[in-house]
Enzyme design. Structure first.
Site, mmCIF file in Angstrom:
data_model
loop_
_atom_site.group_PDB
_atom_site.id
_atom_site.type_symbol
_atom_site.label_atom_id
_atom_site.label_comp_id
_atom_site.label_asym_id
_atom_site.label_seq_id
_atom_site.Cartn_x
_atom_site.Cartn_y
_atom_site.Cartn_z
ATOM 1 N N ARG A 61 0.831 -1.206 0.000
ATOM 2 C CA ARG A 61 0.000 0.000 0.000
ATOM 3 C C ARG A 61 0.870 1.261 0.000
ATOM 4 N NH1 ARG A 61 -3.575 2.394 4.398
ATOM 5 N NH2 ARG A 61 -5.168 3.563 3.258
ATOM 6 N N HIS A 65 0.543 4.272 -2.716
ATOM 7 C CA HIS A 65 0.302 5.672 -2.326
ATOM 8 C C HIS A 65 1.461 6.560 -2.746
ATOM 9 C CE1 HIS A 65 -3.007 5.028 0.960
ATOM 10 N NE2 HIS A 65 -3.251 4.386 -0.161
ATOM 11 N N ASN A 93 -3.219 8.257 4.550
ATOM 12 C CA ASN A 93 -1.931 7.810 5.082
ATOM 13 C C ASN A 93 -1.963 7.485 6.559
ATOM 14 O OD1 ASN A 93 -0.530 7.874 2.759
ATOM 15 N ND2 ASN A 93 0.586 9.748 3.199
ATOM 16 N N HIS A 192 -5.768 -6.010 -2.575
ATOM 17 C CA HIS A 192 -6.639 -6.188 -1.414
ATOM 18 C C HIS A 192 -6.819 -7.658 -1.038
ATOM 19 C CE1 HIS A 192 -8.538 -1.909 -1.876
ATOM 20 N NE2 HIS A 192 -7.261 -1.888 -1.571
HETATM 21 C C1 HEM Z 1 -8.416 1.282 -6.633
HETATM 22 C C2 HEM Z 1 -8.426 2.160 -5.664
HETATM 23 C C3 HEM Z 1 -8.102 1.815 -4.232
HETATM 24 C C4 HEM Z 1 -8.795 2.237 -3.143
HETATM 25 C C5 HEM Z 1 -9.995 3.147 -3.138
HETATM 26 C C6 HEM Z 1 -8.160 1.650 -1.992
HETATM 27 C C7 HEM Z 1 -8.567 1.860 -0.679
HETATM 28 C C8 HEM Z 1 -8.070 1.212 0.423
HETATM 29 C C9 HEM Z 1 -8.534 1.375 1.786
HETATM 30 C C10 HEM Z 1 -9.615 2.325 2.233
HETATM 31 C C11 HEM Z 1 -7.824 0.534 2.566
HETATM 32 C C12 HEM Z 1 -7.987 0.315 4.063
HETATM 33 C C13 HEM Z 1 -6.963 1.080 4.853
HETATM 34 C C14 HEM Z 1 -7.183 0.938 6.320
HETATM 35 O O1 HEM Z 1 -8.324 0.862 6.752
HETATM 36 O O2 HEM Z 1 -6.200 0.919 7.081
HETATM 37 C C15 HEM Z 1 -6.899 -0.161 1.712
HETATM 38 C C16 HEM Z 1 -6.008 -1.106 2.141
HETATM 39 C C17 HEM Z 1 -5.046 -1.673 1.339
HETATM 40 N N1 HEM Z 1 -4.814 -1.394 0.010
HETATM 41 FE FE1 HEM Z 1 -5.989 -0.312 -1.189
HETATM 42 N N2 HEM Z 1 -7.105 0.883 -2.393
HETATM 43 C C18 HEM Z 1 -7.033 0.953 -3.759
HETATM 44 C C19 HEM Z 1 -6.073 0.345 -4.548
HETATM 45 C C20 HEM Z 1 -5.000 -0.358 -4.072
HETATM 46 C C21 HEM Z 1 -3.875 -0.766 -4.867
HETATM 47 C C22 HEM Z 1 -3.664 -0.434 -6.336
HETATM 48 C C23 HEM Z 1 -3.047 -1.457 -4.044
HETATM 49 C C24 HEM Z 1 -1.733 -2.095 -4.354
HETATM 50 C C25 HEM Z 1 -1.427 -2.711 -5.469
HETATM 51 C C26 HEM Z 1 -3.673 -1.494 -2.738
HETATM 52 C C27 HEM Z 1 -3.181 -2.154 -1.652
HETATM 53 C C28 HEM Z 1 -3.760 -2.155 -0.397
HETATM 54 C C29 HEM Z 1 -3.298 -2.992 0.706
HETATM 55 C C30 HEM Z 1 -2.185 -4.019 0.646
HETATM 56 C C31 HEM Z 1 -4.097 -2.666 1.806
HETATM 57 C C32 HEM Z 1 -4.006 -3.260 3.223
HETATM 58 C C33 HEM Z 1 -3.185 -2.354 4.107
HETATM 59 C C34 HEM Z 1 -2.991 -2.878 5.504
HETATM 60 O O3 HEM Z 1 -3.268 -4.043 5.797
HETATM 61 O O4 HEM Z 1 -2.540 -2.082 6.350
HETATM 62 N N3 HEM Z 1 -4.846 -0.796 -2.790
HETATM 63 N N4 HEM Z 1 -7.067 0.268 0.415
HETATM 64 C C1 LIG Z 2 2.169 6.861 9.833
HETATM 65 C C2 LIG Z 2 1.987 8.323 9.986
HETATM 66 O O1 LIG Z 2 2.886 9.101 9.842
HETATM 67 N N1 LIG Z 2 0.763 8.689 10.261
HETATM 68 C C3 LIG Z 2 0.440 10.061 10.468
HETATM 69 C C4 LIG Z 2 -0.815 10.395 9.702
HETATM 70 O O2 LIG Z 2 -1.251 11.677 10.019
HETATM 71 C C5 LIG Z 2 -1.497 11.914 11.414
HETATM 72 C C6 LIG Z 2 -1.987 13.320 11.571
HETATM 73 O O3 LIG Z 2 -3.109 13.540 10.818
HETATM 74 C C7 LIG Z 2 -0.234 11.714 12.223
HETATM 75 O O4 LIG Z 2 -0.529 11.888 13.597
HETATM 76 C C8 LIG Z 2 0.270 10.303 11.974
HETATM 77 O O5 LIG Z 2 1.492 10.138 12.645
#
Ligand code: HEM
Ligand SMILES: CC(=O)N[C@H]1CO[C@H](CO)[C@@H](O)[C@@H]1O
Ligand SMILES: *[C@@H]1O[C@H](CO)[C@@H](O)[C@H](O)[C@H]1NC(C)=O
Ligand SMILES: *[C@@H]1O[C@H](CO)[C@@H](O)[C@H](O)[C@H]1NC(C)=O
Ligand SMILES: *[C@@H]1O[C@H](CO)[C@@H](O)[C@H](O)[C@H]1NC(C)=O
Ligand SMILES: *[C@@H]1O[C@H](CO)[C@@H](O)[C@H](O)[C@H]1NC(C)=O
Length: 323
Positions: A61, A65, A93, A192
């Site tokens: 992720r 980003h 982020n 995902h």
């Molecule tokens: C298409 C548009 C996309 C949207 C709207 C989106 C949105 C999100 C959101 C909202 C989360 C949850 C974050 C959280 O709650 O901590 C997430 C997690 C994640 N996304 Fe996406 N994402 C997108 C595309 C992608 C792409 C292109 C990748 C990588 C190739 C990706 C990889 C991941 C991964 C690995 C997580 C899990 C992160 C974790 O476990 O901390 N996403 N995404």
């Molecule tokens: C991982 C990281 O740096 N997260 C930051 C995201 O933004 C908040 C403020 O909005 C910071 O407090 C976090 O440290």
């Protein structure tokens, strides 16, 4: 004479195509300047992933980003200062992690070959190596030679990273603005298959989809009921749920399988079924071999978005501050 001219033209075309493919990146960019670079990254990433299985999702992720804001230039790693609110402060982020491990890699590389390896390349390699750990071999090729940016703005992260509420046309537009196709969108959403989502990113789909206390009809109702047992209210912004239930640690094409069953977590996941072309691509990716091949290709394309090469940007000494 004619032969050598056409040879010249063919070479020129090949050169241009090669350059376009990687946006000026190359294979083993550090071969001469820091031959151990890629081994060092892999060693430290694998050591950390062995201790903490949540990291592959964090790095995958993070790379996404990073690439979507000013290109893959490690701008996501820069700390905010008194005068600048950086990407790290953005809404998307807030749940990115793994920064400490990137710094550990950078510190080791600075010891071995100071000022040579960019933080942007470390992020790209960390994504690949962390996800590949369970396969014990690299799942995709990472071209190298990225340089680090000097600008990181919270406003750009908030506006450029697609939101989980996006519909298909906004997702398509977001990817197109980075030179990526609908095919890349559907393939890369497969990221995902690992990791977690916080309840607040999808709880409206469970409790108040149209403002009438209803659920999103495009979400499988049994699955919605299960998710309600995890996310107890609309206000819950701390509980996390696996995006690919039962297989959330395993990198595979299960995301596309459950998506086809209307069990994608976010509206942005469900949106991929609302377009015929995209929906057909989901079906193609139900073949695991196809998924792995396509994912590798789309990751290479994403890894080349807006990269700084040559003499642009800099090689940061520390990944969290510009030189
Ligand atoms: C298409 C548009 C996309 C949207 C709207 C989106 C949105 C999100 C959101 C909202 C989360 C949850 C974050 C959280 O709650 O901590 C997430 C997690 C994640 N996304 Fe996406 N994402 C997108 C595309 C992608 C792409 C292109 C990748 C990588 C190739 C990706 C990889 C991941 C991964 C690995 C997580 C899990 C992160 C974790 O476990 O901390 N996403 N995404
Ligand atoms: C991982 C990281 O740096 N997260 C930051 C995201 O933004 C908040 C403020 O909005 C910071 O407090 C976090 O440290
Ligand atoms: C694993 O890594 C994540 C992301 O950096 C971190 O939040 C978590 O505390 C780590 N877990 C352990 C057990 O170290
Ligand atoms: C997608 O969302 C945008 C912005 O919210 C909206 O203007 C547009 O009409 C939506 N498109 C479709 C097809 O629903
Ligand atoms: C559901 O949405 C409506 C319209 O946005 C809002 O008025 C209502 O307060 C929401 N319900 C809850 C429980 O938040
Ligand atoms: C979660 O919600 C609470 C209460 O609304 C709020 O104070 C807090 O800042 C939120 N936390 C995050 C991480 O959004």
């Amino acid at each position: 004479m004619k032969g050598s001219l056409s040879f010249f033209l063919i070479s020129l075309v090949a050169l241009l195509l090669g350059a376009c493919r990687g946006g000026g990146l190359g294979k083993s960019f550090y071969k001469e300047t820091c031959p151990e670079a890629e081994d060092i990254v892999q060693k430290i990433i694998w050591k950390n992933v062995a201790l903490n299985s949540t990291l592959p999702a964090k790095f995958l992720r993070m790379h996404f980003h990073d690439c979507f804001v000013r290109g893959c230039d490690a701008s996501i790693l820069i700390d905010s200062t008194a005068s600048n609110s950086a990407e790290k402060d953005s809404i998307p982020n807030q749940t990115v992690g793994g920064f400490d491990v990137i710094e550990e890699v950078k510190t080791e590389l600075e010891k071995k070959c100071p000022g040579i390896v960019s933080c942007a390349d470390i992020v790209a390699l960390a994504a690949r190596d962390s996800v590949s750990f369970q396969f014990e071999k690299p799942l995709w090729e990472v071209l190298t030679g990225r340089r680090d940016g000097r600008i990181s703005l919270v406003s750009e992260a908030n506006s450029q990273i697609p939101a989980p509420s996006f519909n298909f046309s906004r997702l398509k537009q977001s990817f197109a603005s980075k030179g990526l196709t609908v095919h890349d969108l559907v393939v890369l959403s497969g990221g995902h298959t690992i990791g977690v989502g916080h309840c607040n990113f999808f709880s409206r789909r469970l409790y108040n989809f149209t403002g009438k206390g209803d659920a999103d009809p495009s979400l499988d109702s049994t699955y919605a009921a299960f998710l309600r047992t995890k996310c107890r209210s609309l206000a819950d912004n701390t509980t996390i749920v696996e995006m690919d239930p039962g297989s959330g640690m395993y990198f595979d094409n299960n995301y596309h399988k459950i998506l086809r069953q209307n069990k994608g977590m976010f509206q942005s996941d469900a949106a991929l079924l609302t377009d015929n072309g995209a929906s057909n691509i989901v079906d193609e990716l139900l073949d695991p071999a196809k998924f792995f091949t396509e994912f590798a290709q789309s990751m290479e394309r994403m890894g080349a978005v807006g990269v700084l090469t040559g003499t642009s940007g800099e090689i940061r000494k520390k990944c969290n501050v510009v030189n």
